[in-house]
Design a protein around this motif. Structure first.
Motif, PDB file in Angstrom:
ATOM      1  N   THR A 178      -4.768   0.707   1.508  1.00 45.97           N
ATOM      2  CA  THR A 178      -6.127   0.696   0.939  1.00 45.97           C
ATOM      3  C   THR A 178      -7.003  -0.302   1.696  1.00 45.97           C
ATOM      4  O   THR A 178      -8.172  -0.022   2.002  1.00 45.97           O
ATOM      5  CB  THR A 178      -6.071   0.314  -0.554  1.00 45.97           C
ATOM      6  N   VAL A 179      -6.414  -1.450   2.053  1.00 49.51           N
ATOM      7  CA  VAL A 179      -7.163  -2.464   2.816  1.00 49.51           C
ATOM      8  C   VAL A 179      -7.542  -1.908   4.190  1.00 49.51           C
ATOM      9  O   VAL A 179      -8.691  -2.034   4.643  1.00 49.51           O
ATOM     10  CB  VAL A 179      -6.324  -3.750   2.963  1.00 49.51           C
ATOM     11  N   PHE A 180      -6.562  -1.257   4.877  1.00 46.02           N
ATOM     12  CA  PHE A 180      -6.843  -0.727   6.223  1.00 46.02           C
ATOM     13  C   PHE A 180      -7.874   0.400   6.162  1.00 46.02           C
ATOM     14  O   PHE A 180      -8.755   0.494   7.020  1.00 46.02           O
ATOM     15  CB  PHE A 180      -5.544  -0.236   6.872  1.00 46.02           C
ATOM     16  N   LEU A 181      -7.785   1.254   5.109  1.00 47.22           N
ATOM     17  CA  LEU A 181      -8.756   2.352   4.994  1.00 47.22           C
ATOM     18  C   LEU A 181     -10.144   1.813   4.674  1.00 47.22           C
ATOM     19  O   LEU A 181     -11.155   2.373   5.127  1.00 47.22           O
ATOM     20  CB  LEU A 181      -8.306   3.346   3.929  1.00 47.22           C
ATOM     21  N   ASN A 182     -10.215   0.735   3.902  1.00 45.58           N
ATOM     22  CA  ASN A 182     -11.522   0.125   3.637  1.00 45.58           C
ATOM     23  C   ASN A 182     -12.131  -0.423   4.929  1.00 45.58           C
ATOM     24  O   ASN A 182     -13.348  -0.320   5.154  1.00 45.58           O
ATOM     25  CB  ASN A 182     -11.380  -1.001   2.612  1.00 45.58           C
ATOM     26  N   SER A 183     -11.278  -1.021   5.786  1.00 48.52           N
ATOM     27  CA  SER A 183     -11.772  -1.507   7.077  1.00 48.52           C
ATOM     28  C   SER A 183     -12.221  -0.341   7.944  1.00 48.52           C
ATOM     29  O   SER A 183     -13.254  -0.425   8.629  1.00 48.52           O
ATOM     30  CB  SER A 183     -10.674  -2.295   7.794  1.00 48.52           C
ATOM     31  N   LEU A 184     -11.443   0.748   7.909  1.00 57.28           N
ATOM     32  CA  LEU A 184     -11.829   1.933   8.675  1.00 57.28           C
ATOM     33  C   LEU A 184     -13.147   2.490   8.149  1.00 57.28           C
ATOM     34  O   LEU A 184     -14.027   2.910   8.932  1.00 57.28           O
ATOM     35  CB  LEU A 184     -10.729   2.986   8.581  1.00 57.28           C
ATOM     36  N   GLY A 185     -13.318   2.447   6.807  1.00 58.27           N
ATOM     37  CA  GLY A 185     -14.575   2.908   6.216  1.00 58.27           C
ATOM     38  C   GLY A 185     -15.746   2.051   6.645  1.00 58.27           C
ATOM     39  O   GLY A 185     -16.840   2.558   6.922  1.00 58.27           O
ATOM     40  N   ALA A 186     -15.537   0.730   6.710  1.00 66.83           N
ATOM     41  CA  ALA A 186     -16.606  -0.156   7.151  1.00 66.83           C
ATOM     42  C   ALA A 186     -16.996   0.135   8.601  1.00 66.83           C
ATOM     43  O   ALA A 186     -18.187   0.108   8.957  1.00 66.83           O
ATOM     44  CB  ALA A 186     -16.158  -1.609   7.009  1.00 66.83           C
ATOM     45  N   LEU A 187     -15.995   0.436   9.422  1.00 60.83           N
ATOM     46  CA  LEU A 187     -16.292   0.777  10.819  1.00 60.83           C
ATOM     47  C   LEU A 187     -17.068   2.085  10.898  1.00 60.83           C
ATOM     48  O   LEU A 187     -18.035   2.193  11.666  1.00 60.83           O
ATOM     49  CB  LEU A 187     -14.987   0.880  11.615  1.00 60.83           C
ATOM     50  N   PHE A 188     -16.688   3.067  10.084  1.00 62.73           N
ATOM     51  CA  PHE A 188     -17.392   4.350  10.112  1.00 62.73           C
ATOM     52  C   PHE A 188     -18.784   4.234   9.506  1.00 62.73           C
ATOM     53  O   PHE A 188     -19.684   5.021   9.851  1.00 62.73           O
ATOM     54  CB  PHE A 188     -16.566   5.429   9.402  1.00 62.73           C
ATOM     55  N   ALA A 189     -18.975   3.277   8.649  1.00 62.57           N
ATOM     56  CA  ALA A 189     -20.331   3.052   8.136  1.00 62.57           C
ATOM     57  C   ALA A 189     -21.254   2.668   9.289  1.00 62.57           C
ATOM     58  O   ALA A 189     -22.422   3.082   9.339  1.00 62.57           O
ATOM     59  CB  ALA A 189     -20.316   1.971   7.059  1.00 62.57           C
ATOM     60  N   GLU A 190     -20.730   1.879  10.224  1.00 65.94           N
ATOM     61  CA  GLU A 190     -21.522   1.520  11.397  1.00 65.94           C
ATOM     62  C   GLU A 190     -21.677   2.716  12.333  1.00 65.94           C
ATOM     63  O   GLU A 190     -22.763   2.961  12.877  1.00 65.94           O
ATOM     64  CB  GLU A 190     -20.864   0.358  12.151  1.00 65.94           C
TER      65      GLU A 190
END
Length: 940
Positions: free
Chosen positions: A900-912
């Protein structure tokens, strides 16, 4: 009849005044005066000075350079022709075969003996110029018979030197031919019989060092009151002038000493170009370029100097220096042509040399059809075929036959498709004809060369094609070089040995050796514009402004310290003490030039490999003595305020790019690329750019990785669905597979050291199999299996795809996702705790996560294996380590929380990634990452 001026005097003006007072003023016929200078340039300046004084048409004196005067003396004895340097060397080669065959040991061919022949010829030339007779040489022979402390072959040569020289002289006499040294030798012997009745007086002007033969010439004419001798300097300061004073019996000293009064500036640069920048600034401060000289002891400085100064100088340049042929594009073309012949096998050419020759700018721009573009396209498609693009059968081959290339249909298909976009009407047969012409012109025509005559014919045809069909004529210097090479071809074609059989490599080496010594001159007027001269071209001339570049040791003075053939003891015993004299000669010319100037700028390179000239050291010492202090003046050193920074490139995310990003199928590699540099992601994935594959480059680490992955996939596929058994039988199968794949797919891309790479791979793979045999695996579930799914991030779904190297079922029924690594280190994400604490900016994610490969792989496999216990690992083939994504003791909930932590980081990257307000920019933080980026230069 001996007139001496001070070094600070303007020699040309003083000489003109003397002529005006003693010739013109006395009513004598000026045309019955002969004026002899060391070179040709001073005569033009004297004519100009006399013209300005006489102010009406007049018959000028007869001007000679010293060589021209000596030739005139010789030709009074009848017709003689100058023998070429190459012809003279071949004559010595033939004489050595007959008189000193032992000297040829290890160098039986002319090409191998040529360097020795040049040295022997140079030695004989020195002997002739210094009028060394047989007796002292006989003494040398006796000593050589006992043995000098030199290689035996040189002692043998010295025991034959008298007979070699005599035989060489006899050949020249028989042919009524001469070398420069022999011309002086004959002229000195006959000068006593020559009266020169056509001249009332002969002026010998501003000579410094004189060979013995020159002394004999001048002394004979001087004793008969026929010659006036003009000097500059003082015999108490220059030993060379003291020697002349001795044989003349007259002091060589100016009546009035004029003290030099020039402003001296000494500056150092850290390389050639910083020197040139200093010179540019000095030129900007000069009002009258025609009273200025730039002295270049090293011809390599010419082009940088012109590049920096031509734009703002405006007026003409007169460059008297020669430019080395070896630095031209034509020279590199011949290097490529000869390399192709030297490395060929029967029926096949080395691919790299074949392509290098075809890719030379003068070749790929030949106009052989409608325009040069067709030739470029065809050669480009040949290169692609040899690199393996488009499935061509020739791909990666180390050696290729010309016929195999000509019969590769894919080349013509690809070229036709490309020319179609250019709206050029051309067909397959036209392209075949062009390629056939290139093969004949560049390869097969040269295969049959066996004599110098053959080579001469081939060389002329080659140059004819270049002049007619290339852009060679667009560059004037190239035309001069072509003219020089035509002359060499003519020399080869008329040589007495033109029909003798030689090895092809020998012919090429003789020609290349000849080119290495050739120079071409720039065009210009000696009397107009800024003068760019070598040191010896400044003899007898004065300039208000003097700029000297490359005032470094080994350049100024430029001395031949080591005699490669004749021992120094031998030269000294014969009175050939040229080394010490050469330094004094160059120092004299340097000081004479500065003494007559008003401003002098001296520049030198100061770095680990170069230091200031001893001439500068002497100037600084004189300055210290005059000031009464040893404190050295500070010499300014060039420095540039340079800040090298990448261009601030920002690529906005326009609507069509946003559509692409929303629909694109991502991989772990593409996400990692954006994470480390958004601009690289744009170039590589949005624009689809990639590095061009080229046969010129050997396989890199990425190629090794691809090969190993392919080998492991094929080798371990047989174990899918069952437990791998790594026994002797499998080892034999696997290593045999390695041998076959290496030969078929990899070896042909490599150079002669391929066996070293193979040995390294063999060792690593043997260790890998041994390690695998000890692994506790229930079965291999898959190899190179492709997983595709969507990942929902921030409420939006994105397509993902992964090709996973291998998945193992372990003894505890859990799954282990394996990603092979062949590099020195692996990039593992930090722990979930550290990732969570790092933050959600791209920089923070890059520092903590580093790579999304294992998280993405884990997620995609989890979607198919929802009930299985799963882990992932990077499996390093080099050090045989498995770096696990999760610790063994972590349970499913802990692993899910971490994901969940890694997917949240991936989500933050995709937000950019999906933010239209955030452009693609370059991330310059990691310089090593930037240096290895294929788009490095797009950011500069």
């Amino acid at each position: 009849n001996v007139i001496t001026y001070s070094l600070a005097d303007d020699f040309i003006k003083e000489l003109a005044s003397f002529i005006e007072a003693n010739i013109i003023g006395q009513g004598k016929d000026l045309s019955k005066l002969a004026v002899v200078f060391g070179g040709a340039r001073p005569r033009l300046f004297l004519q100009k000075e006399l013209s300005g004084r006489i102010k009406k048409p007049f018959l000028p004196p007869k001007f000679f350079s010293m060589d021209e005067f000596v030739e005139a003396v010789l030709l009074r004895r009848g017709h003689y022709t100058k023998i070429s340097d190459l012809e003279a060397c071949f004559t010595i080669y033939r004489l050595a075969e007959k008189l000193a065959p032992d000297v040829l040991e290890g160098r039986r061919t002319f090409a191998k003996f040529l360097p020795w022949a040049r040295e022997i010829l140079a030695f004989i030339e020195q002997l002739d110029l210094e009028y060394v007779e047989a007796k002292p040489l006989t003494d040398i022979q006796h000593h050589a018979a006992i043995g000098y402390d030199v290689p035996e072959s040189i002692n043998i040569l010295l025991t034959r030197i008298v007979s070699l020289r005599q035989a060489f002289h006899e050949v020249l006499r028989d042919k009524r031919a001469y070398t420069r040294g022999f011309m002086y030798f004959l002229a000195a012997a006959s000068i006593k019989d020559e009266g020169f009745p056509e001249f009332d007086d002969i002026f010998f002007c501003n000579f410094f060092y004189l060979h013995k033969t020159e002394e004999m010439l001048l002394e004979s004419l001087y004793d008969r009151k026929k010659a006036f001798l003009f000097f500059q300097g003082d015999d108490r300061e220059w030993s060379v002038l003291a020697r002349a004073s001795k044989w003349l019996g007259v002091a060589i000293r100016p009546k009035t000493v004029k003290v030099p009064e020039y402003e001296l500036s000494i500056q150092s640069g850290f390389d050639l170009h910083s020197q040139v920048c200093y010179a540019r600034e000095a030129l900007k401060s000069i009002e009258d370029p025609e009273k200025t000289v730039i002295v270049l002891p090293d011809p390599e400085s010419i082009v940088p100097l012109l590049s920096e100064s031509a734009a703002f100088m405006g007026g003409p340049f007169n460059i008297s220096m020669g430019y080395p042929v070896s630095r031209s594009s034509l020279y590199s073309l011949f290097e490529g042509l000869f390399a192709a012949q030297e490395t060929k096998k029967p029926g096949a050419y080395y691919s790299k040399d074949y392509l290098r020759l075809l890719s030379h700018p003068l070749i790929k721009n030949l106009t052989l059809a409608h325009d040069a573009g067709v030739t470029r396209i065809l050669i480009h498609k040949v290169e692609e075929a040899l690199a393996g693009s488009g499935g061509a059968s020739l791909g990666g081959s180390l050696f290729v036959g010309l016929g195999d290339i000509a019969n590769e249909g894919l080349i013509y298909e690809a070229a036709l498709a490309m020319t179609g976009h250019m709206d050029v009407r051309i067909n397959t047969q036209d392209l075949k004809d062009i390629l056939s012409f290139l093969h004949k012109f560049l390869f097969t025509d040269w295969e049959g060369v066996g004599t110098m005559g053959d080579f001469s014919v081939c060389l002329k045809k080659f140059l004819d094609v270049l002049l007619e069909k290339s852009f060679l004529d667009k560059y004037p210097l190239n035309l001069k070089i072509a003219e020089k090479i035509y002359a060499i071809a003519e020399e080869f074609g008329k040589a007495s040995f033109k029909d003798e059989l030689f090895g092809k490599d020998d012919i090429f080496n003789v020609f290349k050796n000849k080119l290495d010594t050739e120079m071409v001159n720039f065009s210009g007027s000696p009397l107009a514009g800024l003068q760019v001269l070598g040191l010896f071209e400044t003899r007898s001339l004065n300039f208000e402004n003097v700029i000297v570049l490359d005032a470094n040791e080994s350049v100024l003075p430029k001395l031949k310290i080591h005699e490669p053939l004749i021992p120094r003891d031998v030269s000294l015993s014969l009175g050939l003490n040229r080394l010490e004299k050469e330094e004094e000669i160059q120092h004299y010319q340097f000081i004479r030039l500065l003494s007559g100037a008003r401003r002098a700028h001296l520049f030198y390179q100061d770095n680990d490999n170069k230091e200031k000239s001893r001439f500068i050291e002497k100037l600084m010492w004189e300055k210290q003595k005059a000031a009464g202090t040893l404190e050295a003046d500070t010499i300014p050193r060039a420095g540039f305020m340079v800040k090298v920074a990448p261009k601030e490139i920002e690529v906005p995310k326009k609507p069509h790019i946003m559509d692409f990003l929303a629909s694109y199928r991502y991989s772990a590699s593409s996400v990692n690329t954006y994470l480390h540099c958004p601009l690289r992601f744009y170039y590589q994935y949005v624009l689809g750019l990639k590095e061009k594959d080229t046969l010129f480059d050997g396989p890199e680490a990425v190629d090794v990785g691809i090969f190993i992955h392919s080998l492991l996939e094929e080798g371990f596929r047989k174990f899918v669905g069952r437990r791998p058994v790594i026994d002797d039988r499998f080892r034999e199968y696997f290593m045999g597979l390695f041998e076959d794949k290496f030969e078929q797919e990899f070896k042909k891309k490599m150079s002669s050291d391929a066996f070293l790479v193979k040995e390294a791979m063999d060792m690593r793979l043997a260790g890998f199999l041994k390690f695998e045999a000890g692994q506790e695996i229930e079965r291999i579930e898959s190899v190179e299996k492709v997983y595709e799914d969507k990942i929902t991030l921030n409420g939006r779904s994105f397509r993902f795809k992964a090709k996973i190297d291998r998945i193992d079922r372990l003894l505890d029924n859990s799954l282990l996702i394996i990603d092979y690594k062949t590099g020195a280190s692996d990039v593992m994400p930090a722990s979930a705790e550290r990732v969570l604490a790092a933050g959600t900016s791209r920089q923070a994610i890059k520092d903590a996560v580093k790579s999304f490969q294992l998280p993405v792989y884990y997620y995609l496999v989890r979607q198919e294996e929802k009930d299985a216990k799963i882990n992932a690992a990077l499996y390093n083939i080099r050090n045989l380590e498995k770096n696990l994504f999760f610790k063994d003791e972590e349970d499913d909930k802990e692993r899910q929380d971490a994901m969940t932590v890694f997917l949240n980081s991936l989500g933050a990257l995709f937000a950019e990634i999906m933010d239209p307000g955030v452009p693609f920019i370059a991330d310059q933080e990691d310089s090593r990452y930037c240096q290895n980026c294929p788009f490095f230069y797009l950011c500069r």
